[in-house]
Design a protein around this motif. Structure first.
Motif, PDB file in Angstrom:
ATOM      1  N   LEU A  57      26.868 -27.670 -84.292  1.00 58.22           N
ATOM      2  CA  LEU A  57      27.636 -27.991 -85.491  1.00 58.22           C
ATOM      3  C   LEU A  57      28.195 -29.406 -85.418  1.00 58.22           C
ATOM      4  N   THR A  58      28.848 -29.758 -84.298  1.00 56.46           N
ATOM      5  CA  THR A  58      29.472 -31.080 -84.185  1.00 56.46           C
ATOM      6  C   THR A  58      28.448 -32.193 -84.190  1.00 56.46           C
ATOM      7  N   GLU A  59      27.253 -31.945 -83.588  1.00 54.09           N
ATOM      8  CA  GLU A  59      26.240 -32.997 -83.513  1.00 54.09           C
ATOM      9  C   GLU A  59      25.584 -33.274 -84.858  1.00 54.09           C
ATOM     10  N   HIS A  60      25.716 -32.391 -85.825  1.00 58.37           N
ATOM     11  CA  HIS A  60      25.104 -32.602 -87.134  1.00 58.37           C
ATOM     12  C   HIS A  60      26.130 -32.957 -88.214  1.00 58.37           C
ATOM     13  N   LEU A  61      27.401 -33.044 -87.835  1.00 54.34           N
ATOM     14  CA  LEU A  61      28.407 -33.461 -88.805  1.00 54.34           C
ATOM     15  C   LEU A  61      28.302 -34.967 -89.040  1.00 54.34           C
ATOM     16  N   PRO A  62      28.613 -35.459 -90.263  1.00 57.44           N
ATOM     17  CA  PRO A  62      28.567 -36.906 -90.544  1.00 57.44           C
ATOM     18  C   PRO A  62      29.811 -37.619 -90.035  1.00 57.44           C
ATOM     19  N   LEU A  63      30.331 -37.188 -88.905  1.00 60.31           N
ATOM     20  CA  LEU A  63      31.527 -37.792 -88.330  1.00 60.31           C
ATOM     21  C   LEU A  63      31.523 -37.530 -86.832  1.00 60.31           C
ATOM     22  N   VAL A  64      32.473 -38.124 -86.132  1.00 64.83           N
ATOM     23  CA  VAL A  64      32.586 -37.993 -84.679  1.00 64.83           C
ATOM     24  C   VAL A  64      33.726 -37.027 -84.366  1.00 64.83           C
ATOM     25  N   THR A  65      33.430 -35.984 -83.601  1.00 66.28           N
ATOM     26  CA  THR A  65      34.487 -35.062 -83.165  1.00 66.28           C
ATOM     27  C   THR A  65      34.843 -35.364 -81.718  1.00 66.28           C
ATOM     28  N   THR A  71      48.239 -34.265 -71.588  1.00 66.07           N
ATOM     29  CA  THR A  71      48.977 -34.695 -70.399  1.00 66.07           C
ATOM     30  C   THR A  71      48.384 -35.986 -69.866  1.00 66.07           C
ATOM     31  N   GLY A  72      49.112 -36.604 -68.983  1.00 60.20           N
ATOM     32  CA  GLY A  72      48.607 -37.802 -68.325  1.00 60.20           C
ATOM     33  C   GLY A  72      48.419 -38.942 -69.306  1.00 60.20           C
ATOM     34  N   ASP A  73      47.257 -39.572 -69.181  1.00 62.09           N
ATOM     35  CA  ASP A  73      46.979 -40.723 -70.052  1.00 62.09           C
ATOM     36  C   ASP A  73      46.181 -40.330 -71.277  1.00 62.09           C
ATOM     37  N   GLY A  74      46.137 -39.060 -71.611  1.00 61.66           N
ATOM     38  CA  GLY A  74      45.415 -38.649 -72.806  1.00 61.66           C
ATOM     39  C   GLY A  74      43.921 -38.843 -72.682  1.00 61.66           C
ATOM     40  N   GLU A  75      43.365 -38.570 -71.561  1.00 55.13           N
ATOM     41  CA  GLU A  75      41.937 -38.802 -71.309  1.00 55.13           C
ATOM     42  C   GLU A  75      41.084 -37.932 -72.237  1.00 55.13           C
ATOM     43  N   THR A  76      39.993 -38.512 -72.737  1.00 51.82           N
ATOM     44  CA  THR A  76      39.075 -37.800 -73.614  1.00 51.82           C
ATOM     45  C   THR A  76      38.253 -36.808 -72.807  1.00 51.82           C
ATOM     46  N   ALA A  77      38.271 -35.551 -73.247  1.00 54.19           N
ATOM     47  CA  ALA A  77      37.515 -34.515 -72.548  1.00 54.19           C
ATOM     48  C   ALA A  77      36.155 -34.286 -73.199  1.00 54.19           C
ATOM     49  N   PHE A  78      36.056 -34.578 -74.477  1.00 61.54           N
ATOM     50  CA  PHE A  78      34.778 -34.373 -75.167  1.00 61.54           C
ATOM     51  C   PHE A  78      34.710 -35.325 -76.361  1.00 61.54           C
ATOM     52  N   VAL A  79      33.511 -35.849 -76.603  1.00 58.17           N
ATOM     53  CA  VAL A  79      33.244 -36.648 -77.786  1.00 58.17           C
ATOM     54  C   VAL A  79      31.811 -36.367 -78.215  1.00 58.17           C
ATOM     55  N   SER A  80      31.594 -36.238 -79.523  1.00 52.86           N
ATOM     56  CA  SER A  80      30.261 -35.875 -80.019  1.00 52.86           C
ATOM     57  C   SER A  80      29.319 -37.076 -79.960  1.00 52.86           C
ATOM     58  N   PRO A  81      28.008 -36.834 -79.926  1.00 54.45           N
ATOM     59  CA  PRO A  81      27.031 -37.933 -79.791  1.00 54.45           C
ATOM     60  C   PRO A  81      27.085 -38.939 -80.950  1.00 54.45           C
ATOM     61  N   GLN A  82      27.682 -38.560 -82.099  1.00 51.82           N
ATOM     62  CA  GLN A  82      27.731 -39.496 -83.230  1.00 51.82           C
ATOM     63  C   GLN A  82      28.523 -40.765 -82.908  1.00 51.82           C
ATOM     64  N   ILE A  83      29.242 -40.755 -81.784  1.00 46.73           N
ATOM     65  CA  ILE A  83      30.006 -41.940 -81.406  1.00 46.73           C
ATOM     66  C   ILE A  83      29.092 -43.128 -81.205  1.00 46.73           C
ATOM     67  N   ASP A  84      27.832 -42.863 -80.828  1.00 45.98           N
ATOM     68  CA  ASP A  84      26.858 -43.949 -80.621  1.00 45.98           C
ATOM     69  C   ASP A  84      26.589 -44.670 -81.938  1.00 45.98           C
ATOM     70  N   TYR A  89      28.314 -47.065 -78.534  1.00 44.63           N
ATOM     71  CA  TYR A  89      28.470 -46.582 -77.163  1.00 44.63           C
ATOM     72  C   TYR A  89      28.148 -45.089 -77.136  1.00 44.63           C
ATOM     73  N   THR A  90      27.431 -44.665 -76.090  1.00 48.20           N
ATOM     74  CA  THR A  90      27.066 -43.258 -75.985  1.00 48.20           C
ATOM     75  C   THR A  90      28.268 -42.425 -75.588  1.00 48.20           C
ATOM     76  N   ALA A  91      28.119 -41.098 -75.735  1.00 52.74           N
ATOM     77  CA  ALA A  91      29.204 -40.191 -75.352  1.00 52.74           C
ATOM     78  C   ALA A  91      29.477 -40.273 -73.856  1.00 52.74           C
ATOM     79  N   ASP A  92      28.411 -40.429 -73.061  1.00 52.21           N
ATOM     80  CA  ASP A  92      28.605 -40.525 -71.606  1.00 52.21           C
ATOM     81  C   ASP A  92      29.392 -41.779 -71.247  1.00 52.21           C
ATOM     82  N   GLU A  93      29.079 -42.917 -71.891  1.00 51.93           N
ATOM     83  CA  GLU A  93      29.832 -44.144 -71.627  1.00 51.93           C
ATOM     84  C   GLU A  93      31.285 -43.982 -72.043  1.00 51.93           C
TER      85      GLU A  93
END
Length: 704
Positions: A57-65, A71-84, A89-93
């Motif tokens: 679902l998230t990978e086919h949405l026209p937006l980035v989830t 806690t801490g520095d608010g580190e990102t735990a997940f980002v959808s591939p649309q970020i590329d 930049y890819t989700a892994d980067e």
């Protein structure tokens, strides 16, 4: 021993029962463990399926989830591939570099976004808009909306949200705001222009109301400081070359330090000597130029430290006022000299306008040289003769000449007068006194001709604009109708008509605006080397798509033509205008030839047609503003009369020259040449306007 045996026998059943119970319990525990493992496997499988569905679902949405910790520095735990697609930049980067997000936020928005990350409201979540810079450097506008995810006990677990690219929407909003600002500025400019027009009209009325130039100058100065200046001064040049301050007024809102001096400033004399206006943001100083380009004084306008700012457009109304003050000064002086009757002949001999005196019997007593030059009647043939016999058509003209008194001047009338040079238009008025009547006349034939050309231009432009407007209006009304249905092809046809006619309207309006820019000298030209042959090919390729089928094009390019050093877009505009002109004036079809050749450090373009040609007596005026070869459109050829004027002005401002050769009924050949890049060692970025082009050359027209 017997007792021990008995005890053993009694214990044995108990042990057997206990063993059976333990065995049964172990079996139940093993079955429960297997059931638990199966349940855990089912749960894990369900989680995997749910996670797969969520990712799909998230990978086919026209937006980035995304999801990030609280806690801490608010580190990102997940980002959808649309970020590329959003920032490159890819989700892994993204996940591997915790600080990447804030680095990509635009520097102007970074502090605001960082502060918002530190203060997340669990009840309201996060909602903001900011800009990010992609890997390619493109600025992306995003909308960030997120909510806080809670566990079963209501405790915050993480922040989950999305990033949506709103760049196009932001650009549309910016464009809409720009249009609104432009509309507001245009309305303010129109109001300001109307205010200046009203001021000029009121000043003209004041100056014409009396021959007491000091009084009228003071009134005009008072009008000026009411709306258009902090203070105003009128200085007049005396016969001995000295200056006197005729009028000086200060606005009530002006600072006391802005009080005009009682005597003219030294700079005033410089303006009078040069005969040219001086302009700055806070001050205008203009010479008072009377008839015959004679400077009689100066007009000074100052806005003050906190007043409005003057620009080149303000010179128009200021020049008009200065001209009227100069004429009022001239008229006042002339009247005083006529009244005093001292040295009248000597004075009138140097007046640019014609002046003559009739006694009460209608006999000409005074006839100055300007009157002779305007009417073609020499002083010998005029003085002592009856005006009705000496001046051609005077009985009819005199009935229409306004005549006032020395205390009640009148506005001059524009009338036609027959002379040896043909019909001339004169501006004439009379002043009656005890000895007879003094008439003042001025030759306004050229002004009248220009007015006729302007009127003809307005009529032609109205005709040119009315046709596409009618087509656009008709097509739009048809599209609005609901009483019959249009198929898709029909709708496309009407929409295409609206687009084409709108482009035609835009072309006419742009031509008028460009002519105005050229007239006021506000057009900058960019010099750059370009391939002239490529330009010619592109112009011909475009012309072929619109030209009638009976028109053919031929291109002849000489070998070794160097690049041209000029404004490429304006050179293309000149060439397009000449080609369109050739097509328009070739109603019977024929061949149109475009050629290129180099000569003496220049590149010469030519456009030759086999059309109507231009009569020899019309060729000298062909590049004049508003001039049209077929003004009455007897052959159905329209136009605003600005095309060749624009070509001439553009070529001259690019350092070139333009000319033509034509034979009526055979065709026309238009030539223009521009500097080559090889002859221009240092190319300026902005080409200065040129006011003295080389004289046109003559060359034989091709007969086709």
């Amino acid at each position: 021993m017997a007792d021990e045996s008995l005890a053993a026998l009694l214990t044995l059943p108990v042990l057997l029962a206990a063993g059976l119970a333990v065995g049964w319990l172990g079996t139940r525990l093993r079955e429960a463990s297997r059931e638990q493992r199966r349940a855990e496997a089912r749960t894990a499988d369900q989680l995997r399926k749910a996670e797969a569905r969520y990712r799909s679902l998230t990978e086919h949405l026209p937006l980035v989830t995304y999801a990030r910790s609280l806690t801490g520095d608010g580190e990102t735990a997940f980002v959808s591939p649309q970020i590329d697609r959003l920032v490159g930049y890819t989700a892994d980067e993204w996940l591997a570099d915790p600080g990447l997000f804030l680095r990509l936020v635009h520097p102007d928005d970074r502090d605001r976004v960082a502060a918002a990350l530190d203060k997340v409201d669990a009840a309201k979540g996060v909602r903001s808009s900011y800009r990010m810079t992609s890997r390619s450097g493109r600025v992306v506008s995003v909308r960030d909306e997120a909510v806080v995810v809670l566990d079963e006990a209501g405790r915050p677990l993480c922040v989950q949200g999305y990033l949506l690219d709103v760049s196009e929407r932001k650009a549309a909003e910016d464009e809409r705001n720009e249009l609104r600002s432009a509309e507001t500025a245009t309305a303010a400019e129109a109001r300001d222009r109307q205010r200046k027009i009203d001021f000029v009209a009121e000043a003209a009325s004041v100056l014409a109301s009396s021959l007491d130039v000091r009084s009228t100058a003071e009134q005009v100065a008072a009008l000026t400081v009411r709306d258009l200046a902090e203070w105003c001064a009128v200085d007049v040049l005396r016969q001995d070359g000295s200056l006197i301050r005729l009028a000086a007024e200060r606005a009530e809102s002006a600072a006391s330090s802005d009080e005009p001096q009682a005597h003219p400033e030294p700079d005033v004399l410089d303006v009078i000597r040069e005969g040219q206006p001086e302009l700055s943001e806070s001050q205008m100083r203009l010479p008072l130029v009377s008839r015959g380009d004679r400077v009689v004084g100066a007009l000074t306008l100052v806005t003050g430290e906190h007043g409005r700012r003057y620009g080149p457009e303000d010179l128009f109304w200021a020049r008009a006022v200065a001209g009227m003050i100069a004429l009022a000064i001239d008229a006042s002086r002339l009247h005083a000299e006529v009244e005093a009757r001292s040295d009248a002949n000597k004075v009138l001999a140097h007046v640019g306008d014609g002046v003559f005196l009739l006694d009460r019997g209608g006999i000409i007593k005074l006839w100055n040289p300007a009157s002779a030059a305007i009417t073609g009647v020499s002083p010998e043939a005029a003085v002592g003769k009856a005006a009705s016999k000496a001046i051609p058509g005077w009985p009819e003209v005199s009935e229409r000449v306004p005549v006032g008194t020395t205390h009640e001047p009148v506005r001059a009338a524009a009338l036609p007068l027959d002379t040896e040079r043909g019909e001339r238009w004169i501006s004439i008025s009379g002043v009656e006194f005890f000895g007879g009547t003094v008439y003042a006349l001025r030759d306004i034939t050229e002004e009248h001709r220009l007015d006729d050309l302007k009127a003809e231009f307005i009529a032609t432009a109205s005709h040119e604009l009315r046709t596409p407007l009618a087509a656009v209006y008709g097509a739009a009304q048809t599209l609005r109708r609901h009483d019959f249905a249009l198929d898709e092809a029909g709708r496309e046809r009407f929409i295409s008509m609206i687009v084409d006619e709108s482009e035609r309207l835009a072309a006419i309006v742009n031509q008028i605006l460009l002519a105005n820019q050229l007239e006021v000298g506000r057009l900058d030209l960019v010099t750059e080397p370009f391939d002239a042959a490529d330009l010619v090919e592109r112009v011909v390729e475009s012309a072929r798509t619109h030209a009638p089928s009976e028109i053919t094009f031929e291109v002849q390019v000489a070998e070794g033509v160097p690049p041209v050093a000029a404004d490429k877009d304006r050179a293309r505009q000149v060439l397009v205008n000449l080609v369109e002109n050739a097509v328009k004036y070739s109603p019977g079809g024929g061949r149109i030839e475009l050629g290129l050749e180099s000569e003496n450090g220049t590149v010469r373009f030519r456009v030759v047609d086999e059309g109507m040609g231009i009569p020899a007596d019309e060729q000298d005026r062909i590049f004049e503003k508003f001039y049209r070869l077929d003004p009455n459109m007897t052959q159905g050829i329209g136009g605003t009369g600005l095309g060749l004027y624009i070509c001439s002005e553009l070529v001259e401002r690019m350092g070139g020259q333009i000319w033509l050769d034509s034979k009526e009924g055979i065709g026309s050949a238009f030539y223009f040449q521009l500097p080559s890049a090889s002859s221009t060692p240092a190319l300026p970025k902005i080409l200065a306007e040129r006011t003295s082009p080389a004289p046109p050359r003559s060359t034989a027209v091709a007969d086709g």
